[in-house]
Design an enzyme around this catalytic site. Structure first.
Site, short mmCIF file in Angstrom:
data_model
loop_
_atom_site.label_atom_id
_atom_site.label_comp_id
_atom_site.label_asym_id
_atom_site.label_seq_id
_atom_site.Cartn_x
_atom_site.Cartn_y
_atom_site.Cartn_z
CG LEU A 1 36.53 42.88 41.61
CD1 LEU A 1 35.27 43.13 41.84
CD2 LEU A 1 36.68 41.62 40.39
N GLY B 1 40.08 40.64 44.26
CA GLY B 1 39.55 39.70 43.32
C GLY B 1 40.48 38.74 42.87
CG ASN C 1 42.92 44.59 49.25
OD1 ASN C 1 42.40 43.96 48.55
ND2 ASN C 1 43.61 45.49 48.91
CD GLU C 2 37.63 42.59 48.59
OE1 GLU C 2 38.31 42.29 49.91
OE2 GLU C 2 37.41 41.95 47.78
C1 LIG Z 1 30.59 45.88 47.04
C2 LIG Z 1 31.81 46.11 46.24
C3 LIG Z 1 32.66 44.76 46.31
C4 LIG Z 1 33.71 44.72 45.41
C5 LIG Z 1 34.79 43.87 45.52
C6 LIG Z 1 36.03 44.37 45.11
C7 LIG Z 1 36.96 43.68 45.10
C8 LIG Z 1 38.35 43.97 44.32
O1 LIG Z 1 39.17 43.08 43.76
S1 LIG Z 1 38.80 45.52 44.32
C9 LIG Z 1 40.25 45.80 43.85
C10 LIG Z 1 41.40 45.65 44.98
N1 LIG Z 1 42.51 45.72 44.45
C11 LIG Z 1 43.74 46.35 45.25
O2 LIG Z 1 43.54 46.90 46.28
C12 LIG Z 1 45.03 46.13 44.47
C13 LIG Z 1 45.38 47.70 43.86
N2 LIG Z 1 46.66 47.54 43.30
C14 LIG Z 1 47.85 47.50 43.98
O3 LIG Z 1 48.04 47.39 45.39
C15 LIG Z 1 49.12 47.40 43.05
O4 LIG Z 1 48.80 47.88 41.99
C16 LIG Z 1 49.81 46.15 42.86
C17 LIG Z 1 50.29 45.63 44.14
C18 LIG Z 1 48.77 45.17 42.55
C19 LIG Z 1 50.84 46.21 42.09
O5 LIG Z 1 51.86 47.19 42.39
P1 LIG Z 1 52.82 48.04 41.16
O6 LIG Z 1 53.41 46.80 40.42
O7 LIG Z 1 53.61 48.85 41.97
O8 LIG Z 1 51.88 48.51 40.11
P2 LIG Z 1 50.98 49.97 40.34
O9 LIG Z 1 50.51 50.08 41.60
O10 LIG Z 1 52.07 51.16 40.01
O11 LIG Z 1 50.12 49.76 39.29
C20 LIG Z 1 50.12 50.16 38.07
C21 LIG Z 1 48.83 50.42 37.12
O12 LIG Z 1 47.88 49.72 37.55
C22 LIG Z 1 46.77 50.31 37.94
N3 LIG Z 1 45.99 49.61 38.94
C23 LIG Z 1 46.49 48.82 39.93
N4 LIG Z 1 45.57 48.04 40.47
C24 LIG Z 1 44.53 48.22 39.72
C25 LIG Z 1 43.16 47.94 39.70
N5 LIG Z 1 42.64 46.94 40.82
N6 LIG Z 1 42.09 48.18 38.97
C26 LIG Z 1 42.48 49.32 38.07
N7 LIG Z 1 43.69 49.70 38.03
C27 LIG Z 1 44.95 49.15 38.74
C28 LIG Z 1 47.47 51.43 38.93
O13 LIG Z 1 46.70 52.45 39.00
C29 LIG Z 1 48.56 51.87 37.78
O14 LIG Z 1 47.90 52.72 36.92
P3 LIG Z 1 48.92 53.96 36.09
O15 LIG Z 1 49.23 54.79 37.12
O16 LIG Z 1 47.91 54.48 35.17
O17 LIG Z 1 49.95 53.22 35.37
#
Ligand SMILES: CCCCC/C=C/C(=O)SCCNC(=O)CCNC(=O)[C@H](O)C(C)(C)COP(=O)(O)OP(=O)(O)OC[C@H]1O[C@@H](n2cnc3c(N)ncnc32)[C@H](O)[C@@H]1OP(=O)(O)O
Length: 304
Positions: A110, A155, A179-180
């Site tokens: 998400l 997600g 991993n929430e």
């Molecule tokens: C009641 C509430 C329930 C809600 C249920 C929630 C479900 C979810 O899905 S919550 C989201 C969980 N996701 C994560 O924990 C993943 C987070 N991201 C990562 O671990 C890493 O980004 C990666 C392994 C997916 C990729 O790594 P890498 O290639 O090294 O890229 P970066 O980490 O440098 O990320 C690039 C860029 O993207 C932004 N970003 C990463 N993930 C998200 C995200 N889920 N949402 C929005 N933005 C995300 C990250 O901050 C970087 O941004 P900039 O620094 O601005 O380039």
């Protein structure tokens, strides 16, 4: 890619943000004067979801394209649901491979920016779109195979879990799981139900509480994915699996799928509004907003 289907859209729907986003995504045009209108869908390849149909084989490949990490923004979710609906209405398509167009990432889950610093109406709209995506994928009559060609947390993992079969690339850097808890948030009951239906209760309890992200071999062991193959074979393997599943008569397979999945989907369908309210009040808490902001900051700092 031209598409000439004519679709009837009630004009009041065009006023809703969800409908506006959908119409923009699909390039539908409202003629001057409004009213109940007939519009032509002119593009199939939208911006965030690429669909490559192969009518001769009766399949399509759907690729998420929301760089850099395929986070599930409201726009991507909307396009995904509409693209799936189109494929379901296309009698030449019986199976779909879901994969990513972003190198090394299936989906980062998400979109945290949709859940941070917004107002309650936005959270409600976003959560409704997340629910809709899950219900449509989980109950789809099509055979769905996930070709997981990169990291697939939260997600992203949920999308894979909705599929009938999961093929993952063997790169140990790619991890999959819900991993929430690592973000200080809680996977909703329907994420949990989908996981339990896939890997069983005990393994889910451990995976969910610890927020485990499994590398491919461990994901295979625990049953979170069904096959691990070299990266360059993920899509071709997914297409072969699709062909095997499509050898079963559709009506028998579809009724069986529905029998297995409907009780799980019904749990959410019976309480969709309450689930939205729960999400909005949970995500609006100061402590949760702080946790998410800190997590986003950590992601950004990782680079520097
Ligand atoms: C009641 C509430 C329930 C809600 C249920 C929630 C479900 C979810 O899905 S919550 C989201 C969980 N996701 C994560 O924990 C993943 C987070 N991201 C990562 O671990 C890493 O980004 C990666 C392994 C997916 C990729 O790594 P890498 O290639 O090294 O890229 P970066 O980490 O440098 O990320 C690039 C860029 O993207 C932004 N970003 C990463 N993930 C998200 C995200 N889920 N949402 C929005 N933005 C995300 C990250 O901050 C970087 O941004 P900039 O620094 O601005 O380039």
């Amino acid at each position: 890619m031209a598409l000439t289907a004519v679709i009837r859209v009630p004009s009041r729907a065009l006023l809703r943000p969800w409908a506006r986003l959908r119409d923009a995504a699909l390039g539908w045009i409202e003629p001057a004067g409004g009213g109940g209108v007939e519009v032509s869908a002119q593009r199939f390849a939208s911006q965030k979801v690429l669909v490559e149909p192969d009518p001769a084989a009766g399949v399509a490949v759907m690729k998420f394209k929301n760089p850099p990490v395929n986070s599930l923004s409201l726009e991507l979710l909307t396009e995904l649901v509409i693209s799936l609906e189109k494929l379901e209405n296309d009698k030449t398509v019986r199976g779909v491979v879901l994969t990513s167009d972003c190198p090394g990432i299936f989906s980062a889950g998400l979109d945290l920016t949709e859940m941070c610093g917004r107002n309650p109406a936005h959270y409600a709209e976003y959560w409704k779109a997340v629910q809709e995506m899950w219900l449509r994928l989980y109950l789809s009559n099509l055979v769905l195979v996930a070709a997981i060609n990169g990291a697939s947390p939260a997600g992203g993992c949920l999308i894979a879990l909705t599929c009938d079969y999961r093929v993952m690339a063997d790169n140990p850097k790619y991890c999959i799981g819900l991993n929430e808890t690592l973000l200080g948030i809680v996977a909703p009951f329907w994420f949990k139900d989908n996981l339990v239906n896939t890997i069983g209760h005990r393994a889910s309890e451990r995976a969910l509480q610890l927020g485990l992200l499994f590398p491919p071999t461990e994901a295979l062991q625990v049953g979170m994915v069904d096959k691990v193959v070299p990266k360059d074979q993920v899509q071709s393997t997914a297409l072969s699996v699709l062909a095997q599943w499509m050898a079963i008569p559709d009506h028998a397979r579809q009724l069986t799928k529905n029998m297995m999945r409907k009780p799980t989907a019904d749990r959410l369908l019976k309480q969709r509004d309450a689930d939205i309210q729960n999400f909005v009040s949970f995500i609006s808490r100061d402590s949760i907003q702080k946790s998410l902001q800190m997590y986003l900051e950590k992601l950004k700092q990782k680079k520097g």
